[in-house]
Design a protein around this motif. Structure first.
Motif, mmCIF file in Angstrom:
data_model
loop_
_atom_site.group_PDB
_atom_site.id
_atom_site.type_symbol
_atom_site.label_atom_id
_atom_site.label_comp_id
_atom_site.label_asym_id
_atom_site.label_seq_id
_atom_site.Cartn_x
_atom_site.Cartn_y
_atom_site.Cartn_z
ATOM 1 N N GLY A 136 -16.891 -1.580 -12.313
ATOM 2 C CA GLY A 136 -15.428 -1.505 -12.311
ATOM 3 C C GLY A 136 -14.906 -0.877 -11.030
ATOM 4 N N LEU A 137 -15.587 0.165 -10.552
ATOM 5 C CA LEU A 137 -15.202 0.815 -9.304
ATOM 6 C C LEU A 137 -15.321 -0.152 -8.133
ATOM 7 C CD1 LEU A 137 -14.558 3.345 -7.551
ATOM 8 C CD2 LEU A 137 -17.030 3.745 -7.469
ATOM 9 N N PHE A 138 -16.463 -0.853 -8.046
ATOM 10 C CA PHE A 138 -16.656 -1.786 -6.940
ATOM 11 C C PHE A 138 -15.602 -2.891 -6.966
ATOM 12 C CE2 PHE A 138 -18.296 -5.996 -5.748
ATOM 13 C CZ PHE A 138 -18.430 -5.809 -4.382
ATOM 14 N N LEU A 139 -15.412 -3.486 -8.130
ATOM 15 C CA LEU A 139 -14.495 -4.618 -8.231
ATOM 16 C C LEU A 139 -13.062 -4.194 -7.915
ATOM 17 C CD1 LEU A 139 -14.685 -7.621 -8.959
ATOM 18 C CD2 LEU A 139 -14.107 -7.008 -11.319
ATOM 19 N N SER A 140 -12.675 -3.010 -8.378
ATOM 20 C CA SER A 140 -11.309 -2.551 -8.135
ATOM 21 C C SER A 140 -11.051 -2.335 -6.652
ATOM 22 C CB SER A 140 -11.040 -1.261 -8.916
ATOM 23 O OG SER A 140 -11.871 -0.203 -8.465
ATOM 24 N N MET A 141 -11.993 -1.702 -5.946
ATOM 25 C CA MET A 141 -11.803 -1.466 -4.519
ATOM 26 C C MET A 141 -11.975 -2.751 -3.700
ATOM 27 S SD MET A 141 -10.852 1.629 -3.958
ATOM 28 C CE MET A 141 -9.806 1.170 -5.351
ATOM 29 N N PHE A 142 -12.880 -3.599 -4.137
ATOM 30 C CA PHE A 142 -13.109 -4.870 -3.440
ATOM 31 C C PHE A 142 -11.837 -5.716 -3.411
ATOM 32 C CE2 PHE A 142 -14.590 -9.379 -3.685
ATOM 33 C CZ PHE A 142 -15.163 -9.460 -2.426
ATOM 34 N N LEU A 143 -11.005 -5.581 -4.443
ATOM 35 C CA LEU A 143 -9.781 -6.376 -4.516
ATOM 36 C C LEU A 143 -8.524 -5.608 -4.133
ATOM 37 C CD1 LEU A 143 -10.515 -8.293 -7.845
ATOM 38 C CD2 LEU A 143 -10.776 -9.135 -5.507
ATOM 39 N N SER A 144 -8.455 -4.306 -4.471
ATOM 40 C CA SER A 144 -7.214 -3.566 -4.216
ATOM 41 C C SER A 144 -7.051 -3.166 -2.746
ATOM 42 C CB SER A 144 -7.133 -2.315 -5.098
ATOM 43 O OG SER A 144 -8.105 -1.354 -4.738
ATOM 44 N N MET A 145 -8.135 -2.876 -2.043
ATOM 45 C CA MET A 145 -8.019 -2.489 -0.634
ATOM 46 C C MET A 145 -7.419 -3.615 0.213
ATOM 47 S SD MET A 145 -8.795 0.675 0.063
ATOM 48 C CE MET A 145 -9.370 0.703 1.761
ATOM 49 N N PRO A 146 -7.943 -4.849 0.138
ATOM 50 C CA PRO A 146 -7.307 -5.907 0.931
ATOM 51 C C PRO A 146 -5.887 -6.224 0.473
ATOM 52 C CG PRO A 146 -8.998 -6.823 -0.514
ATOM 53 C CD PRO A 146 -9.160 -5.337 -0.545
ATOM 54 N N ALA A 147 -5.621 -6.060 -0.838
ATOM 55 C CA ALA A 147 -4.249 -6.285 -1.321
ATOM 56 C C ALA A 147 -3.291 -5.284 -0.691
ATOM 57 C CB ALA A 147 -4.210 -6.180 -2.840
ATOM 58 N N ALA A 148 -3.710 -4.007 -0.633
ATOM 59 C CA ALA A 148 -2.876 -2.982 -0.009
ATOM 60 C C ALA A 148 -2.689 -3.272 1.480
ATOM 61 C CB ALA A 148 -3.509 -1.604 -0.204
ATOM 62 N N GLY A 149 -3.769 -3.643 2.166
ATOM 63 C CA GLY A 149 -3.679 -3.958 3.587
ATOM 64 C C GLY A 149 -2.751 -5.129 3.861
ATOM 65 N N ALA A 150 -2.814 -6.148 3.021
ATOM 66 C CA ALA A 150 -1.956 -7.320 3.203
ATOM 67 C C ALA A 150 -0.484 -6.970 2.978
ATOM 68 C CB ALA A 150 -2.394 -8.433 2.252
ATOM 69 N N LEU A 151 -0.203 -6.154 1.963
ATOM 70 C CA LEU A 151 1.188 -5.760 1.702
ATOM 71 C C LEU A 151 1.755 -4.951 2.867
ATOM 72 C CD1 LEU A 151 1.198 -4.753 -2.081
ATOM 73 C CD2 LEU A 151 2.296 -6.733 -1.035
ATOM 74 N N ILE A 152 0.944 -4.075 3.450
ATOM 75 C CA ILE A 152 1.400 -3.285 4.585
ATOM 76 C C ILE A 152 1.653 -4.173 5.801
ATOM 77 C CG2 ILE A 152 0.706 -1.508 6.246
ATOM 78 C CD1 ILE A 152 -0.754 -0.120 3.897
ATOM 79 N N ALA A 153 0.736 -5.105 6.072
ATOM 80 C CA ALA A 153 0.858 -5.967 7.250
ATOM 81 C C ALA A 153 2.004 -6.961 7.131
ATOM 82 C CB ALA A 153 -0.460 -6.717 7.477
ATOM 83 N N MET A 154 2.320 -7.398 5.902
ATOM 84 C CA MET A 154 3.310 -8.464 5.711
ATOM 85 C C MET A 154 4.521 -8.007 4.909
ATOM 86 S SD MET A 154 0.947 -11.806 4.938
ATOM 87 C CE MET A 154 0.663 -11.333 3.233
ATOM 88 N N ALA A 155 4.800 -6.704 4.869
ATOM 89 C CA ALA A 155 5.825 -6.189 3.969
ATOM 90 C C ALA A 155 7.180 -6.866 4.157
ATOM 91 C CB ALA A 155 5.960 -4.671 4.144
ATOM 92 N N LEU A 156 7.707 -6.878 5.369
ATOM 93 C CA LEU A 156 9.035 -7.444 5.596
ATOM 94 C C LEU A 156 9.074 -8.950 5.334
ATOM 95 C CD1 LEU A 156 11.962 -7.058 6.356
ATOM 96 C CD2 LEU A 156 11.314 -7.213 8.774
ATOM 97 N N PRO A 157 8.115 -9.749 5.834
ATOM 98 C CA PRO A 157 8.136 -11.172 5.496
ATOM 99 C C PRO A 157 8.063 -11.440 3.995
ATOM 100 C CG PRO A 157 6.690 -10.797 7.363
ATOM 101 C CD PRO A 157 7.079 -9.445 6.856
ATOM 102 N N VAL A 158 7.240 -10.660 3.276
ATOM 103 C CA VAL A 158 7.123 -10.862 1.833
ATOM 104 C C VAL A 158 8.464 -10.628 1.147
ATOM 105 C CG1 VAL A 158 6.149 -9.866 -0.278
ATOM 106 C CG2 VAL A 158 4.661 -10.373 1.642
ATOM 107 N N VAL A 159 9.120 -9.517 1.469
ATOM 108 C CA VAL A 159 10.411 -9.202 0.839
ATOM 109 C C VAL A 159 11.449 -10.249 1.217
ATOM 110 C CG1 VAL A 159 12.281 -7.519 0.718
ATOM 111 C CG2 VAL A 159 9.907 -6.735 0.746
ATOM 112 N N ARG A 160 11.465 -10.645 2.490
ATOM 113 C CA ARG A 160 12.474 -11.605 2.955
ATOM 114 C C ARG A 160 12.320 -12.954 2.250
ATOM 115 N NH1 ARG A 160 13.587 -10.352 8.632
ATOM 116 N NH2 ARG A 160 15.248 -9.140 7.621
ATOM 117 N N VAL A 161 11.092 -13.440 2.137
ATOM 118 C CA VAL A 161 10.874 -14.748 1.518
ATOM 119 C C VAL A 161 11.186 -14.707 0.018
ATOM 120 C CG1 VAL A 161 9.096 -16.445 0.925
ATOM 121 C CG2 VAL A 161 9.213 -15.521 3.238
#
Length: 519
Positions: free
Chosen positions: A312-337
């Motif tokens: 559970g620990l591995f799977l959660s970090m394997f998926l949540s870390m890139p999700a967090a990184g993507a939200l930070i990198a694309m925050a304004l475009p995501v909200v705008r769209v």
């Protein structure tokens, strides 16, 4: 069914639900925008959800799932059903009393909940009115959560995970004509509140149908106190306190946000966006992991319990870390769209994206809390997480008060993320001290590799957003923006999973074998 298959079943349906939820939120932003009326609606909607998380998803599930799972293992379905009947009778009684009190004393309660609204009589009265309409939603959601706990404990995850889709479909059905018609904003909020109640009833009906098919509908009767009920309350009361502390975090944030115009709506929209990966990853893993751990521990399978939590620990970090990184990198475009249309303007997009970045920084922590808490709850320890929640509460309050002045909405979101990381540190440390949680050298290496791959993917996404430039400017052709956003998501996910495969962090063949495994 394996932990991976159960997680992906729940997570997949949660993804569908959140997609419908984004459609709903985009329509709601278009008809209400960031305005005093949207502040009133969001405050009124947040209030019953606060109690739902406290009574149903919080205390009830935390105390009930280990007891029910243990009864299934030792007493069989009939004994577990009888236990559920006695305990759920108490849940219904408590929810009924709370609902009646709130309907009677709503104005007095909302003075404490949104004190910043008191100076604006129209806004405050609308908040009270919408609260009275939507608070019975608590009863629907509490019963639904209780039925879902029974189904999840039996390894039946589909109906409970599908139910939120029904709520979103009902709301979308109400919002489409509201987006076309030109009603006054308070009238629009009224009809959205009605649709929310109808969606709650539809959710409850779906889960009741599923539990009826399973032959496990508890019989609600006059509550009586016995040994099992006493044991339940001994587990539930600390969980209520822990849940109450968590909800006080929300309560404090609401009080602070009510002191400035539109901050509550900014926080709400940012919260909805980071809740997508949190729901798919954190809530899905927590939903599957708690009954899984409880069954293993009830049967004395300690090795299997540790393996489940480690994966559970591995799977959660394997998926949540890139999700967090993507939200930070694309925050304004995501909200705008997703949101920028109708009453939702370009400045609103900037403000919401700023809060989203602060929330995204805490996303892995929010997910880890869902992974680590079952290590206590499955062992019927609800007191220790209560103390940790209290510590995080104090930190959240102090930071919110300190940061709100200079940072406004970003300060509230950042305080929430920092408090979540403190909670994670405490949970992990104490589980490790008790010998219930360990991270091997190989697992630390995995976590470091996850972080490295996340940084590579996030950098690539950020650079691509800069290259696309004008595509994500305000007023640009929407279909082109949507296609560009879809392409970014595909490229980011493809790059991350390709790197994970090449570095042997998670070979795709191994993942497929886990999906094919029945147990």
């Amino acid at each position: 069914m394996s932990l991976t298959r159960n997680f992906l079943s729940v997570g997949g349906l949660t993804l569908v639900s959140r997609i419908f939820g984004f459609v709903r939120d985009a329509l709601m932003a278009a008809v209400l925008g960031i305005s005093p009326v949207s502040d009133a609606f969001n405050a009124a909607f947040r209030f019953p959800n606060l109690f739902r998380r406290l009574f149903a998803e919080g205390a009830f599930n935390t105390a009930f799932v280990p007891m029910f799972s243990g009864a299934l293992e030792t007493q069989g379905p009939d004994g577990a059903k009888e236990l559920a009947s006695r305990i759920m009778s108490w849940l219904v009684a408590v929810i009924l009393v709370v609902t009646i009190l709130v309907e009677i004393f709503a104005p007095q309660i909302m003075v404490a909940f949104v004190p910043g609204f008191v100076g604006d009589a129209e806004k405050f009265d609308l908040t009270v009115f919408l609260t009275r309409i939507m608070f019975p939603y608590l009863a629907c959601m509490s019963l639904m959560a209780a039925y879902a706990a029974i189904l999840n404990s039996m390894g039946r995850f589909f109906a409970a995970a599908f139910a939120p889709i029904v709520l979103n479909i009902v709301n979308i059905g109400a919002l489409i004509p509201l987006a076309i018609l030109t009603l006054e904003a308070p009238d629009t909020a009224f009809w959205v509140a009605i649709a929310t109640m109808l969606g709650g009833i539809a959710q409850l009906a779906l889960v009741w149908w599923a539990i009826r098919r399973a032959g496990m509908v508890p019989r609600i009767r006059l509550p009586r106190f016995d040994a099992d009920v006493r044991r339940f309350w001994l587990l539930a009361v600390p969980a209520i306190i822990a849940g109450g502390i968590t909800q006080i975090n929300i309560f404090v944030g609401t009080i602070i946000a009510s002191g400035a115009n539109e901050v509550m709506s900014i926080i709400y929209n940012a919260d909805r966006l980071y809740q997508l990966p949190l729901g798919i990853i954190g809530i899905a893993i927590g939903t599957v992991l708690l009954p899984d751990l409880s069954r293993h521990l009830s049967a004395g399978r300690d090795v299997e319990a540790r393996q489940s939590q480690s994966y559970g620990l591995f799977l959660s970090m394997f998926l949540s870390m890139p999700a967090a990184g993507a939200l930070i990198a694309m925050a304004l475009p995501v909200v705008r769209v997703l949101f920028e249309r109708g009453a939702f303007g370009a400045i609103d997009s900037v403000n919401v994206s700023q809060a989203l970045i602060a929330f995204a920084a805490g996303l892995p922590a929010f997910v880890l809390i869902r992974v680590l808490q079952p290590g206590f709850f499955s062992r019927k320890d609800t007191k220790t997480p209560t103390w940790f929640a209290a510590i995080s509460l104090v930190i959240n309050i102090l930071l919110s008060l300190a940061l709100f002045g200079p940072l406004k909405h970003v300060g509230i979101a950042l305080a929430t993320s920092i408090a979540a990381w403190v909670n994670v540190a405490l949970l992990a440390t104490f589980l490790a001290r008790r010998g219930h949680f360990t991270i091997s050298a190989a697992e630390w290496k995995q976590q470091g590799l996850i972080l490295a791959l996340t940084l590579v993917m996030s950098g690539a996404l950020w650079g691509t957003v800069l290259l696309l430039g004008p595509v994500f400017d305000p007023g640009y052709f929407f279909p082109a923006q949507a296609l560009a956003m879809l392409a970014l998501c595909v490229v980011g996910a493809g790059l991350y999973f390709a790197l994970a495969h090449l570095t042997r962090l998670q070979p795709l063949g191994g993942l497929l074998r886990r999906l094919q495994r029945r147990r």
